[in-house]
Design an enzyme around this catalytic site. Structure first.
Site, PDB file in Angstrom:
ATOM      1  N   CYS A 113       0.816  -1.228   0.000  1.00  0.00           N
ATOM      2  CA  CYS A 113       0.000   0.000   0.000  1.00  0.00           C
ATOM      3  C   CYS A 113       0.842   1.269   0.000  1.00  0.00           C
ATOM      4  CB  CYS A 113      -0.946   0.001   1.191  1.00  0.00           C
ATOM      5  SG  CYS A 113      -2.072  -1.382   1.158  1.00  0.00           S
ATOM      6  N   HIS A 252      -3.192   7.227   2.623  1.00  0.00           N
ATOM      7  CA  HIS A 252      -3.683   5.948   2.105  1.00  0.00           C
ATOM      8  C   HIS A 252      -5.005   5.627   2.798  1.00  0.00           C
ATOM      9  CE1 HIS A 252      -4.089   1.836   1.088  1.00  0.00           C
ATOM     10  NE2 HIS A 252      -3.713   1.378   2.261  1.00  0.00           N
ATOM     11  N   ASN A 282     -10.003  -0.109   0.803  1.00  0.00           N
ATOM     12  CA  ASN A 282      -8.540  -0.040   0.675  1.00  0.00           C
ATOM     13  C   ASN A 282      -8.128  -0.584  -0.692  1.00  0.00           C
ATOM     14  OD1 ASN A 282      -5.785  -0.546   0.751  1.00  0.00           O
ATOM     15  ND2 ASN A 282      -5.792  -1.250   2.875  1.00  0.00           N
TER      16      ASN A 282
HETATM   17  N1  ACO Z   1     -17.604  -8.380  11.875  1.00  0.00           N
HETATM   18  C1  ACO Z   1     -17.919  -8.589  13.149  1.00  0.00           C
HETATM   19  N2  ACO Z   1     -17.003  -8.850  14.104  1.00  0.00           N
HETATM   20  C2  ACO Z   1     -15.715  -8.876  13.732  1.00  0.00           C
HETATM   21  C3  ACO Z   1     -15.303  -8.660  12.404  1.00  0.00           C
HETATM   22  C4  ACO Z   1     -16.321  -8.404  11.453  1.00  0.00           C
HETATM   23  N3  ACO Z   1     -16.045  -8.176  10.152  1.00  0.00           N
HETATM   24  N4  ACO Z   1     -13.960  -8.748  12.331  1.00  0.00           N
HETATM   25  C5  ACO Z   1     -13.515  -9.002  13.580  1.00  0.00           C
HETATM   26  N5  ACO Z   1     -14.578  -9.091  14.426  1.00  0.00           N
HETATM   27  C6  ACO Z   1     -14.582  -9.355  15.859  1.00  0.00           C
HETATM   28  C7  ACO Z   1     -13.305 -10.033  16.304  1.00  0.00           C
HETATM   29  O1  ACO Z   1     -13.398 -11.428  16.114  1.00  0.00           O
HETATM   30  C8  ACO Z   1     -13.241  -9.629  17.749  1.00  0.00           C
HETATM   31  O2  ACO Z   1     -14.121 -10.463  18.470  1.00  0.00           O
HETATM   32  P1  ACO Z   1     -13.736 -10.974  19.957  1.00  0.00           P
HETATM   33  O3  ACO Z   1     -13.606  -9.720  20.777  1.00  0.00           O
HETATM   34  O4  ACO Z   1     -14.896 -11.825  20.306  1.00  0.00           O
HETATM   35  O5  ACO Z   1     -12.425 -11.698  19.789  1.00  0.00           O
HETATM   36  C9  ACO Z   1     -13.844  -8.215  17.776  1.00  0.00           C
HETATM   37  O6  ACO Z   1     -14.591  -8.107  16.550  1.00  0.00           O
HETATM   38  C10 ACO Z   1     -12.801  -7.125  17.829  1.00  0.00           C
HETATM   39  O7  ACO Z   1     -11.773  -7.408  16.858  1.00  0.00           O
HETATM   40  P2  ACO Z   1     -10.534  -6.466  16.665  1.00  0.00           P
HETATM   41  O8  ACO Z   1      -9.617  -7.111  15.673  1.00  0.00           O
HETATM   42  O9  ACO Z   1      -9.980  -6.068  17.987  1.00  0.00           O
HETATM   43  O10 ACO Z   1     -11.227  -5.189  15.988  1.00  0.00           O
HETATM   44  P3  ACO Z   1     -10.601  -3.809  15.633  1.00  0.00           P
HETATM   45  O11 ACO Z   1     -11.372  -2.726  16.275  1.00  0.00           O
HETATM   46  O12 ACO Z   1      -9.094  -3.806  15.805  1.00  0.00           O
HETATM   47  O13 ACO Z   1     -10.874  -3.698  14.080  1.00  0.00           O
HETATM   48  C11 ACO Z   1      -9.765  -3.930  11.961  1.00  0.00           C
HETATM   49  C12 ACO Z   1     -10.309  -4.634  13.174  1.00  0.00           C
HETATM   50  C13 ACO Z   1     -10.894  -3.175  11.290  1.00  0.00           C
HETATM   51  C14 ACO Z   1      -9.180  -4.955  11.010  1.00  0.00           C
HETATM   52  C15 ACO Z   1      -8.686  -2.910  12.432  1.00  0.00           C
HETATM   53  O14 ACO Z   1      -7.771  -3.536  13.297  1.00  0.00           O
HETATM   54  C16 ACO Z   1      -7.919  -2.319  11.275  1.00  0.00           C
HETATM   55  O15 ACO Z   1      -8.465  -1.623  10.439  1.00  0.00           O
HETATM   56  N6  ACO Z   1      -6.595  -2.539  11.221  1.00  0.00           N
HETATM   57  C17 ACO Z   1      -5.770  -1.992  10.151  1.00  0.00           C
HETATM   58  C18 ACO Z   1      -5.858  -2.886   8.973  1.00  0.00           C
HETATM   59  C19 ACO Z   1      -5.283  -2.260   7.738  1.00  0.00           C
HETATM   60  O16 ACO Z   1      -5.349  -1.067   7.548  1.00  0.00           O
HETATM   61  N7  ACO Z   1      -4.725  -3.104   6.877  1.00  0.00           N
HETATM   62  C20 ACO Z   1      -4.263  -2.703   5.586  1.00  0.00           C
HETATM   63  C21 ACO Z   1      -2.859  -2.185   5.602  1.00  0.00           C
HETATM   64  S1  ACO Z   1      -2.361  -1.647   4.027  1.00  0.00           S
HETATM   65  C22 ACO Z   1      -1.721  -2.943   3.033  1.00  0.00           C
HETATM   66  O17 ACO Z   1      -0.528  -2.999   2.780  1.00  0.00           O
HETATM   67  C23 ACO Z   1      -2.630  -3.952   2.450  1.00  0.00           C
END
Ligand code: ACO
Length: 334
Positions: A113, A252, A282
């Site tokens: 990215c 980004h 993304n």
């Molecule tokens: N729907 C419902 N529940 C979900 C989902 C979903 N889609 N995904 C995860 N959960 C649950 C998890 O299982 C967890 O449940 P638990 O508490 O029972 O274990 C709970 O929701 C919380 O999960 P977290 O991972 O702590 O949620 P968070 O608030 O961190 O959000 C997310 C997750 C959206 C992925 C966030 O961490 C994020 O955006 N991270 C950055 C990712 C990113 O930008 N990646 C791309 C980088 S660029 C590249 O090079 C490709």
């Protein structure tokens, strides 16, 4: 005489198909409310079955060349930023070069990215050193091809698209400074295990779903909100620009919560932080040039505007560029 690299054309292409949050509710255990609250994303563009990354790149490249008024024979170099190539080789840059009817050298840059910022550094160096006068730089990715649509933690995040800029040698304006970084020790935070030389494709890798994105979302989030302000400040310092003088911060587009957090940390008002993540999700290396095109075509960029473009992603990689926009707002040409 100083040689700088100014942006004289910008273009983009988003495929017509969309995956909405309602579609994802039917595929995995998730909800529109969870996705919107945690990411701000409502829909993702998805390439048609017959479209590969180069097909999107060609459309964006054509648009940018048209805006720049540059003929194919006048392009000296094509740089493609992508981590989702059509195939291992030939490069997506070469496939796109053929599709655009260019005859210049062409190659790929893979910094996930952050690819657009890394490739911008290469394009700028080529122009500043006098090795090229006109460079076509395209960021294009089809991450949905590498997304496991049974994994609710990743399938909500990614979309497909392409964005392009044409850079040309100038005497002032354009790219003022670029800061880049990488930390390969943390590569396993965001990766696709199989399909390369470390784990070639086999029936077993397919059965284990190892050709799809694996991500530690929490860690990537923490990394992003730390590194984006740091790298933006480094590029601003290099350019002699104060954060308060920015017309736009163009990060980004990964997650609205990341955008909100970095706006606060950098002290930039939310209105000056570009966001289209709700409708594009993304799109990896495409997201920054897609943002530029959106701002340009909607008349929100004026000559003299100072912009900070900032990326982060797999590698881990990060980088920021400060650009002085020199193109006249569409409709306001003399
Ligand atoms: N729907 C419902 N529940 C979900 C989902 C979903 N889609 N995904 C995860 N959960 C649950 C998890 O299982 C967890 O449940 P638990 O508490 O029972 O274990 C709970 O929701 C919380 O999960 P977290 O991972 O702590 O949620 P968070 O608030 O961190 O959000 C997310 C997750 C959206 C992925 C966030 O961490 C994020 O955006 N991270 C950055 C990712 C990113 O930008 N990646 C791309 C980088 S660029 C590249 O090079 C490709």
């Amino acid at each position: 005489m100083t040689r700088t690299a100014e942006i004289i054309g910008v273009g983009s292409y988003l495929p017509e198909g969309r995956i909405t949050n309602a579609d994802l509710e039917r595929m995995v255990d998730t909800s529109d409310e969870w996705i919107v609250t945690r990411t701000g994303i409502r829909e993702r563009p998805i390439a048609d079955e017959g479209q590969a990354t180069s097909d999107l790149a060609i459309r964006a490249g054509q648009a940018a060349l048209a805006v720049a008024g540059v003929a194919p024979e006048d392009v000296d170099l094509l740089i493609m930023a992508t981590s989702t190539p059509d195939m291992v080789f030939p490069s997506t840059g070469c496939l796109t070069q053929a599709g655009l009817g260019l005859s210049c050298p062409a190659f790929d840059v893979n910094a996930a990215c952050t690819g657009f910022i890394y490739a911008l550094q290469t394009a700028t160096s080529a122009i500043e050193s006098g090795r090229a006068d006109t460079v076509l730089l395209i960021g294009a990715d089809t991450l949905t091809r590498f997304v496991d649509f049974t994994d609710r933690t990743t399938c909500i995040l990614f979309g497909d698209g392409a964005g392009a800029v044409v850079l040309r040698a100038a005497e002032s304006g354009g790219v003022r400074g670029i800061a880049l970084g990488a930390d390969g020790k943390r590569g396993s935070m965001l990766y696709v295990p199989a399909g390369g030389s470390a784990m070639p494709a086999s029936a077993e890798t397919v059965a284990n779903r190892e050709h799809y994105i694996r991500m530690n979302g929490n860690e990537v989030f923490k990394f992003a909100v730390r590194v984006i302000p740091e790298t933006t400040n480094a590029a601003l310092a290099q350019s002699g620009v104060d954060v308060g003088d920015l017309a736009w911060l163009i990060p980004h587009q990964a997650n609205q919560r990341i955008l909100d957090t970095i706006a606060e940390r950098l002290g930039v008002s939310h209105e000056r932080v570009f966001s289209n993540v709700a409708n594009t999700a993304n799109t990896s290396a495409a997201s920054i040039p897609l943002a530029l095109d959106d701002l340009y075509t909607s008349g929100r960029l004026a000559a003299g505007d100072l912009l900070a473009l900032v990326g982060f992603g797999a590698g881990l990689t990060w980088g920021a560029a400060v650009v002085e926009w020199t193109k006249t707002t569409p409709g306001k040409e003399a």
